[in-house]
Design a protein around this motif. Structure first.
Motif, PDB file in Angstrom:
ATOM      1  N   GLY A 145       0.785  -1.228   0.000  1.00  0.00           N
ATOM      2  CA  GLY A 145       0.000   0.000   0.000  1.00  0.00           C
ATOM      3  C   GLY A 145       0.818   1.279   0.000  1.00  0.00           C
ATOM      4  O   GLY A 145       0.254   2.373   0.033  1.00  0.00           O
ATOM      5  N   LYS A 146       2.143   1.178  -0.032  1.00  0.00           N
ATOM      6  CA  LYS A 146       2.998   2.364   0.047  1.00  0.00           C
ATOM      7  C   LYS A 146       3.988   2.410  -1.118  1.00  0.00           C
ATOM      8  O   LYS A 146       4.308   1.393  -1.730  1.00  0.00           O
ATOM      9  CB  LYS A 146       3.765   2.387   1.374  1.00  0.00           C
ATOM     10  N   VAL A 147       4.472   3.618  -1.392  1.00  0.00           N
ATOM     11  CA  VAL A 147       5.539   3.824  -2.379  1.00  0.00           C
ATOM     12  C   VAL A 147       6.829   4.126  -1.612  1.00  0.00           C
ATOM     13  O   VAL A 147       6.901   5.106  -0.858  1.00  0.00           O
ATOM     14  CB  VAL A 147       5.213   4.989  -3.330  1.00  0.00           C
ATOM     15  N   HIS A 148       7.819   3.274  -1.772  1.00  0.00           N
ATOM     16  CA  HIS A 148       9.100   3.410  -1.071  1.00  0.00           C
ATOM     17  C   HIS A 148      10.166   3.879  -2.054  1.00  0.00           C
ATOM     18  O   HIS A 148      10.155   3.505  -3.230  1.00  0.00           O
ATOM     19  CB  HIS A 148       9.534   2.071  -0.468  1.00  0.00           C
ATOM     20  N   ARG A 149      11.135   4.656  -1.549  1.00  0.00           N
ATOM     21  CA  ARG A 149      12.195   5.166  -2.425  1.00  0.00           C
ATOM     22  C   ARG A 149      13.529   5.173  -1.685  1.00  0.00           C
ATOM     23  O   ARG A 149      13.596   5.485  -0.496  1.00  0.00           O
ATOM     24  CB  ARG A 149      11.889   6.589  -2.890  1.00  0.00           C
ATOM     25  N   GLN A 150      14.591   4.815  -2.425  1.00  0.00           N
ATOM     26  CA  GLN A 150      15.947   4.982  -1.911  1.00  0.00           C
ATOM     27  C   GLN A 150      16.858   5.296  -3.087  1.00  0.00           C
ATOM     28  O   GLN A 150      16.707   4.738  -4.177  1.00  0.00           O
ATOM     29  CB  GLN A 150      16.444   3.727  -1.180  1.00  0.00           C
TER      30      GLN A 150
END
Length: 648
Positions: A145-150
């Motif tokens: 349900g989330k958008v993760h970024r690195q």
């Protein structure tokens, strides 16, 4: 998507699936150990590693779409609609699964058998190596349900994984810019990438791959329901098949391991014979190309030859002869695709399979199913056996021709052609031979060369098109026989790279249509009949200048129109009293000019011929030199805007 979706078919894919072995520093110190090389082949391998991870999601049943984009700045983005790399904290590491996957060598779900049953990204070093060899990388993961970024710089995170939004989608997007200090070139080739993605779509009928190059605005989509059979039809589109439909052989092989667990190999083969003389047999493991073959290829070749010999003798179609493997494969186009858990390769670049079970599986299924096919299709079987017998007869005739050539040279007390001006150096690694178009240019080259290490062999006119000629006819052609004797490694199946006399074989032709045709004929000869020469980087194209600009006693040579314009501007502009000469042929240069511009190692410009993709090279030669005009016309139209320095 939650963990209950990850557990489909009993497979668990979360942060607990991530296993790590430390260290990325070695990648930047010795990148060739991980991607094979730092030339154009290694550069494209970066994209393959990322896309292979998305293909693994397809094979696991969790993805159906992959979008690949070459961005205007030269970076590449790969996006899939799979489960998304796990972002939870890995207990052993104390950091996100995403960070572990992208920054630790030998880390990933491939080491957990519950996460992936079949995987092309076998070693788990793929994306982390790409990260280490990139100026920067950005990973975006849609999961839970989330958008993760690195983001990362040369493999080092800029900061922790961040949540930047919400979503009801899943998937992973990796964008990276190759580090120019790590590679000889960072310019991606559309055709090379296109060929790879098309092949993977043939091998995975459930995937759709969208490819876009924003530098040139080229785009294409690949999806094929016909699988490997459609793959073979595509490869044979420039050839003439001798039976209507590809022969399809598939099945599953099961055996128990030492602990009693079931080991499965899925075999999928398609094959079709053509009226040509070259074989085109390509193999894949878990959709990853294995250009050096391996155990699955050995199983296929052994079983093919045995099946044809057995059928031919049982049905009185082979008279007192036993086919060899090369006879059985002449004119054959085939795809061998297997899928298995835990394949063992000889290197990280996965170019040769070593798993013994693969040979047993392919031999077993091929032997059973191909025999059934031959029994049920006697007319096709007879056509194939007739082709193989003709290949046997051609091989015997070629052997006699080679033996006669050897005997003749011994009787005449000379082993080198009279037109060859050889060099005095005997160490092949220090020697180079120029194959020069025309007697006039050959004479200039002989006078202008350095006799210590440079040999000259003039050729007259266009040589035979070996794409449409059987080997036994080649040595009847004077120019090909002279070339073969001069280079020294033999020809065809007997070519021995250890016996060549020069480690630089340089094609030097005029910069016009005829010169381009002669160069293409020579490249076809080397690729089809002396292939190790090309594979090991011993073949070059000389690049003579097109113009000479003189102002008084000052002169400059220019190799294209852009250099000419620059030289004219720097030497006073169009109104200056410049003497501009246009070289239409090598023969217009005197020996000193030819040495200064084209042969002097300190000043010359040459192009080394490299094979970034063997399958693509095979298709290119079939298109350019085969009988079918329409594909050649389409190729010329498509690539016309890329042609430079062509004098028509």
């Amino acid at each position: 998507m939650g963990k209950e979706d990850d557990m489909r078919n009993g497979e668990v894919y979360d942060e607990n699936s991530i296993k790590a072995l430390k260290g990325l520093e070695a990648v930047r110190v010795r990148p060739g150990m991980y991607i094979g090389s730092t030339d154009t082949r290694g550069l494209h391998h970066l994209v393959y590693e990322v896309v292979d991870n998305s293909i693994d999601e397809v094979m696991a049943g969790f993805a159906t779409k992959i979008d690949v984009t070459v961005n205007p700045d030269g970076s590449v983005s790969v996006a899939d609609d799979g489960r998304g790399i796990p972002t939870g904290i890995v207990p052993e590491e104390g950091k996100s699964g995403l960070e572990v996957c992208l920054t630790d060598l030998h880390a990933g779900g491939k080491f957990d058998q519950n996460a992936y049953k079949v995987s092309g990204g076998l070693h788990g070093v793929g994306v982390s190596v790409v990260n280490a060899l990139s100026t920067w990388m950005v990973a975006i993961v849609k999961r839970d349900g989330k958008v993760h970024r690195q983001s990362y710089k040369t493999g080092i995170p800029d900061g922790p994984v961040e949540v930047i939004g919400e979503t009801d989608e899943t998937g992973t997007t990796i964008t990276f810019l190759p580090d120019p200090t790590m590679f000889e070139t960072v310019d991606f080739d559309f055709d090379t990438l296109q060929n790879r993605f098309r092949n993977q779509a043939f091998l995975n009928t459930k995937v759709t791959i969208n490819f876009e190059d924003k530098r040139s605005e080229k785009r294409d989509t690949y999806h094929y329901d016909g699988g490997v059979s459609e793959f073979v039809k595509f490869l044979n589109r420039t050839k003439t098949p001798i039976h209507d439909s590809p022969i399809c052989i598939n099945g599953e092989y099961h055996e128990k391991d030492a602990e009693g667990r079931d080991r499965v190999v899925i075999v999928d083969i398609a094959m079709q014979y053509t009226d040509g003389y070259n074989e085109s047999v390509d193999s894949f493991v878990n959709t990853v190309s294995t250009p050096d073959g391996g155990t699955h290829m050995t199983g296929f070749r052994t079983s093919l030859t045995k099946s044809l010999n057995d059928y031919g003798k049982e049905n009185n179609l082979l008279k007192d002869i036993t086919l060899e493997g090369s006879d059985a494969r002449e004119g054959l186009t085939a795809i061998i695709s297997i899928k298995m858990a835990d394949p063992q390769f000889e290197s990280q670049t996965k170019e040769k399979l070593g798993s013994s079970i693969a040979q047993t599986a392919v031999t077993s299924i091929m032997g059973e199913k191909f025999k059934e096919y031959l029994d049920e299709h006697p007319q096709v079987a007879q056509t194939i056996l007739k082709k193989a017998q003709s290949a046997y007869e051609g091989r015997m005739a070629a052997k006699k021709a080679r033996d006669a050539t050897r005997r003749k040279s011994l009787l005449e007390s000379t082993s080198l052609p009279g037109k060859l001006a050889d060099c005095s150096e005997k160490d092949p690694s220090k020697c180079e031979i120029f194959i020069v178009e025309g007697e006039s240019a050959g004479g200039s080259a002989k006078m202008g060369r350095d006799r210590a290490f440079q040999a000259i062999l003039p050729i007259r006119g266009k040589i035979l098109n070996v794409e449409k000629t059987r080997q036994d006819k080649l040595l009847d052609h004077d120019e090909i026989r002279n070339l073969t004797i001069a280079i020294g490694g033999g020809i065809g199946r007997d070519f021995d790279i250890s016996k060549i006399r020069y480690h630089k074989v340089v094609i030097m032709t005029d910069a016009d249509v005829d010169g381009a045709h002669i160069a293409t004929l020579l490249l076809t000869l080397f690729y089809r009949q002396m292939r190790p020469l090309v594979e090991q980087g011993y073949v070059y194209l000389a690049m003579p200048p097109l113009y000479r600009v003189m102002k008084g006693k000052t002169q400059r040579y220019c190799y294209n129109d852009a250099e000419l314009a620059k030289a004219v501007a720097e030497m006073g502009g169009p109104d200056a009293k410049l003497n501009i000469s246009r070289y239409k042929g090598l023969g217009e240069m005197n020996p000193q000019q030819l040495w200064e511009t084209t042969m002097d190692p300190d000043q010359r410009y040459m192009k080394r011929i490299e094979i970034a993709d063997a399958m693509l090279a095979d298709q290119l030669f079939s298109t350019l030199m085969g009988d079918d005009v329409e594909p050649r016309r389409e190729f010329i139209i498509e690539h016309a805007n890329e042609v430079t320095n062509l004098d028509v």
